[in-house]
Design an enzyme around this catalytic site. Sequence first.
Site, PDB file in Angstrom:
ATOM      1  N   GLU A 123     106.672 110.555  -8.986  1.00  0.00           N
ATOM      2  CA  GLU A 123     107.462 109.880 -10.180  1.00  0.00           C
ATOM      3  C   GLU A 123     108.948 110.158 -10.322  1.00  0.00           C
ATOM      4  O   GLU A 123     109.595 109.307 -10.868  1.00  0.00           O
ATOM      5  CB  GLU A 123     106.621 110.482 -11.441  1.00  0.00           C
ATOM      6  CG  GLU A 123     105.212 110.190 -11.380  1.00  0.00           C
ATOM      7  CD  GLU A 123     104.420 110.552 -12.661  1.00  0.00           C
ATOM      8  OE1 GLU A 123     104.425 111.752 -13.128  1.00  0.00           O
ATOM      9  OE2 GLU A 123     104.210 109.493 -13.328  1.00  0.00           O
TER      10      GLU A 123
ATOM     11  N   GLU B 258     107.983 106.461 -17.229  1.00  0.00           N
ATOM     12  CA  GLU B 258     107.998 107.351 -16.141  1.00  0.00           C
ATOM     13  C   GLU B 258     108.729 108.797 -16.403  1.00  0.00           C
ATOM     14  O   GLU B 258     108.627 109.806 -15.630  1.00  0.00           O
ATOM     15  CB  GLU B 258     108.433 106.568 -14.910  1.00  0.00           C
ATOM     16  CG  GLU B 258     107.266 105.756 -14.211  1.00  0.00           C
ATOM     17  CD  GLU B 258     106.047 106.256 -13.902  1.00  0.00           C
ATOM     18  OE1 GLU B 258     105.937 107.680 -13.795  1.00  0.00           O
ATOM     19  OE2 GLU B 258     104.837 105.698 -14.253  1.00  0.00           O
TER      20      GLU B 258
ATOM     21  N   TYR C  69     101.077  91.176 -14.238  1.00  0.00           N
ATOM     22  CA  TYR C  69     101.462  90.084 -15.274  1.00  0.00           C
ATOM     23  C   TYR C  69     102.646  89.396 -14.673  1.00  0.00           C
ATOM     24  O   TYR C  69     102.841  88.107 -14.593  1.00  0.00           O
ATOM     25  CB  TYR C  69     101.874  90.623 -16.554  1.00  0.00           C
ATOM     26  CG  TYR C  69     102.572  89.894 -17.539  1.00  0.00           C
ATOM     27  CD1 TYR C  69     101.982  88.714 -18.114  1.00  0.00           C
ATOM     28  CD2 TYR C  69     103.719  90.146 -17.968  1.00  0.00           C
ATOM     29  CE1 TYR C  69     102.536  87.892 -19.152  1.00  0.00           C
ATOM     30  CE2 TYR C  69     104.245  89.526 -19.153  1.00  0.00           C
ATOM     31  CZ  TYR C  69     103.726  88.380 -19.466  1.00  0.00           C
ATOM     32  OH  TYR C  69     104.543  87.607 -20.429  1.00  0.00           O
TER      33      TYR C  69
ATOM     34  N   HIS D 214     101.235 100.138 -16.776  1.00  0.00           N
ATOM     35  CA  HIS D 214     102.272  99.697 -15.638  1.00  0.00           C
ATOM     36  C   HIS D 214     101.749  98.764 -14.698  1.00  0.00           C
ATOM     37  O   HIS D 214     102.279  97.711 -14.342  1.00  0.00           O
ATOM     38  CB  HIS D 214     102.809 100.847 -15.114  1.00  0.00           C
ATOM     39  CG  HIS D 214     103.528 101.622 -16.073  1.00  0.00           C
ATOM     40  ND1 HIS D 214     103.871 103.105 -15.755  1.00  0.00           N
ATOM     41  CD2 HIS D 214     103.905 101.816 -17.347  1.00  0.00           C
ATOM     42  CE1 HIS D 214     104.433 103.704 -16.876  1.00  0.00           C
ATOM     43  NE2 HIS D 214     104.265 102.902 -17.997  1.00  0.00           N
TER      44      HIS D 214
ATOM     45  N   HIS E 249     106.969 111.073 -17.958  1.00  0.00           N
ATOM     46  CA  HIS E 249     105.786 111.782 -17.036  1.00  0.00           C
ATOM     47  C   HIS E 249     106.593 112.839 -16.434  1.00  0.00           C
ATOM     48  O   HIS E 249     106.204 113.862 -15.984  1.00  0.00           O
ATOM     49  CB  HIS E 249     105.384 110.738 -16.119  1.00  0.00           C
ATOM     50  CG  HIS E 249     104.524 109.687 -17.025  1.00  0.00           C
ATOM     51  ND1 HIS E 249     103.897 108.434 -16.175  1.00  0.00           N
ATOM     52  CD2 HIS E 249     104.367 109.305 -18.159  1.00  0.00           C
ATOM     53  CE1 HIS E 249     103.414 107.656 -17.002  1.00  0.00           C
ATOM     54  NE2 HIS E 249     103.640 108.238 -18.485  1.00  0.00           N
TER      55      HIS E 249
ATOM     56  N   GLU F  45      99.730 104.600 -17.216  1.00  0.00           N
ATOM     57  CA  GLU F  45      99.881 104.161 -15.761  1.00  0.00           C
ATOM     58  C   GLU F  45      98.993 102.729 -15.731  1.00  0.00           C
ATOM     59  O   GLU F  45      99.501 102.073 -14.987  1.00  0.00           O
ATOM     60  CB  GLU F  45      99.145 105.185 -15.082  1.00  0.00           C
ATOM     61  CG  GLU F  45      99.625 106.552 -14.860  1.00  0.00           C
ATOM     62  CD  GLU F  45     101.157 106.956 -14.456  1.00  0.00           C
ATOM     63  OE1 GLU F  45     101.998 105.816 -14.188  1.00  0.00           O
ATOM     64  OE2 GLU F  45     101.443 107.879 -14.382  1.00  0.00           O
TER      65      GLU F  45
END
Length: 344
Positions: A191, A225, A127, A121, A228, A118
């Site tokens: 998610e 994800e 960025y 991400h 997850h 996480e």
Amino acid sequence: MPIHINAKPVDINQRRIINGKDADVMQLYPMRHTFAWDAYGVGNANHWLPTEIGMQKDIEQWRSPTALSADERQAFETVLGFFTTADSIAANNVVLALYKHVTSPEVRMYLLRQGYEEAIHTHAYQYIVESLGMDEAKIFNMYREVEAIYKKDDLVLSLNEGIFDPLYKTGTFENDQKFLENWAVFALVMEGIFFYSSFAVMFGFQRQNKMVGAAEQIQYIMRDESQHLNFGINVVNAIKEEQPELWTQEFQDHLVDVIRRAVVLEYTFAKEVFPKGIFGMNAAGFKQYIEYIADRRLERVGLPIQYNVENPFPWMSEAIDISKEKNFFETRVTEYKVGGQLEW
Ligand code: FE
């Protein structure tokens, strides 16, 4: 927690996701929830960092007055506005709410990996925003300013806040159901649904050969994800097996109701992102797409499907279908592993 001298080995049959009786969370073995250990291995094999991906082409397109339409720029910004805070919400849920109450050391191992992912991400969005010279304050604050984003976050946060309470403890019917609700809502809704129209938007850009550096990062995020999500579904199903009394008809109806509300919030968000529809995706298409993926989540935890619709974006299943994902990413993953070995 204090430890006591005890010559008896840990009994695997006492291991539980929550409420483990012989809950020595320091002893990884004997392992009961092997799906968590497997997920930990997959997470490590899929390791990536945002800064490995070049942003030069994206920067040129973002600066060019003609490369992107006004609608495309707005869509890109709004999607990032959702993404930038979503993974921080996820990280907090993993680290501050779930971890503490889990009594399976192998499940805790994966949660540590998930928490780090996480963070990666959130780093990726930072960025992208920084590389493109976007207004950071505007993008990162969007979840408080754009109603369609706020309402999604609010649904998850308001349902999940109970187990953040410092006095919250597992061990009663009501609290254990609350815990199961948190994990189900977190995995299936946050998610499993709330990321997906934003993923679709980013792949729409990619298919037009636009913002490809950002889109590539989103592909890696989507791969993480979906792990997850898979893991969360496995946990929900494991708790159901370990404490079947929690899975009442009323509780199932409640989860279906939450998922139906989430579907409405998600296609309302999509409408806001694409008021006029672009890349061949329009409001009706999004609505159907969200309904399609919601049914996939429902059936994985044994809840009745609600919509029974076809996937209107068949090109998305190539990128997003969990079962195909391994092939889809195979090349890049292998390259990363080789690179990692050479480096060290
Ligand atoms: Fe996640």
